[in-house]
Design a protein around this motif. Structure first.
Motif, short mmCIF file in Angstrom:
data_model
loop_
_atom_site.label_atom_id
_atom_site.label_comp_id
_atom_site.label_asym_id
_atom_site.label_seq_id
_atom_site.Cartn_x
_atom_site.Cartn_y
_atom_site.Cartn_z
N HIS A 176 9.29 75.53 100.06
CA HIS A 176 8.60 74.45 99.70
C HIS A 176 8.72 72.76 100.56
N HIS A 177 9.50 72.32 100.64
CA HIS A 177 9.44 71.14 101.61
C HIS A 177 8.97 70.74 102.51
N THR B 29 5.23 70.94 102.45
CA THR B 29 4.53 69.44 101.58
C THR B 29 4.68 69.07 102.70
N PHE C 125 1.47 69.31 104.46
CA PHE C 125 0.30 68.14 103.51
C PHE C 125 0.37 67.06 104.22
N ASP C 126 2.10 66.12 104.97
CA ASP C 126 2.26 65.45 105.15
C ASP C 126 1.69 64.85 106.23
N GLY D 161 -2.33 68.98 98.04
CA GLY D 161 -0.35 68.29 98.65
C GLY D 161 -0.25 67.77 97.60
N SER D 162 -1.28 67.08 96.52
CA SER D 162 -0.39 66.97 95.33
C SER D 162 -0.23 67.64 94.42
N TRP E 50 0.86 70.46 94.88
CA TRP E 50 2.00 71.19 96.36
C TRP E 50 3.46 70.75 95.30
N ARG E 51 2.88 69.23 94.92
CA ARG E 51 4.22 68.67 94.70
C ARG E 51 4.38 68.56 93.74
N GLU E 52 3.63 69.01 93.02
CA GLU E 52 4.08 69.14 91.43
C GLU E 52 4.57 70.38 91.08
N ASN F 174 7.52 72.76 90.62
CA ASN F 174 8.95 72.33 91.21
C ASN F 174 9.56 73.60 91.56
#
Length: 140
Positions: free
Chosen positions: A31-32, A35, A38-39, A125-126, A128-130, A132
């Motif tokens: 998952h990270h 992230t 995307f960053d 990306g936003s 995806w960050r949601e 958990n």
């Protein structure tokens, strides 16, 4: 002589940053890792926008190429078509559209296409960050 010291510090800082990123990648959950992709895409697109404004075509092209690699070889390649069903197909279409925006931005020096690609990736990306994954496994 100051130029050489400055160049050495710049190379040292870049090497330090690479080690930091490599450490993040080596210890990251799947998952990270997404992230981080995307960053990285956001950083590459912001860099391309600066070079576009400055008229540095070669550097703009390199930054857009990095963004394209992240979209195509990272985000698109990470899609699970076997388990993702229709959503994976829709995401693939969206990544294809983003890649075409990036190509247009590069070929035509199109700042609006570059910004649209950044906006879309930012929204994804936003979202995806949601997510958990740990909470989902616990059924919460």
């Amino acid at each position: 002589m100051n130029i050489n010291r400055s160049a050495g510090r710049t190379r040292g800082a870049a090497a330090y940053a690479r080690v930091g990123v490599e450490s993040d990648v080596m210890s990251a959950s799947p998952h990270h890792l997404i992230t981080l992709l995307f960053d990285g895409a956001d950083t590459a697109i912001r860099t391309a926008a600066v070079h576009l404004r400055d008229g540095s075509r070669a550097e703009k092209g390199k930054a857009i190429s990095r963004a394209l690699d992240i979209v195509n070889k990272g985000l698109l390649a990470a899609l699970d078509f076997e388990h993702g069903g229709d959503l994976a197909g829709r995401m693939a279409s969206l990544y294809d559209y983003i890649a075409r925006l990036l190509l247009r931005a590069n070929l035509r020096d199109d700042a609006a296409a570059l910004e649209e690609a950044r906006r879309l990736l930012g929204e994804l990306g936003s979202a995806w960050r949601e997510i958990n994954p740990k909470r989902e496994r616990e059924g919460q």
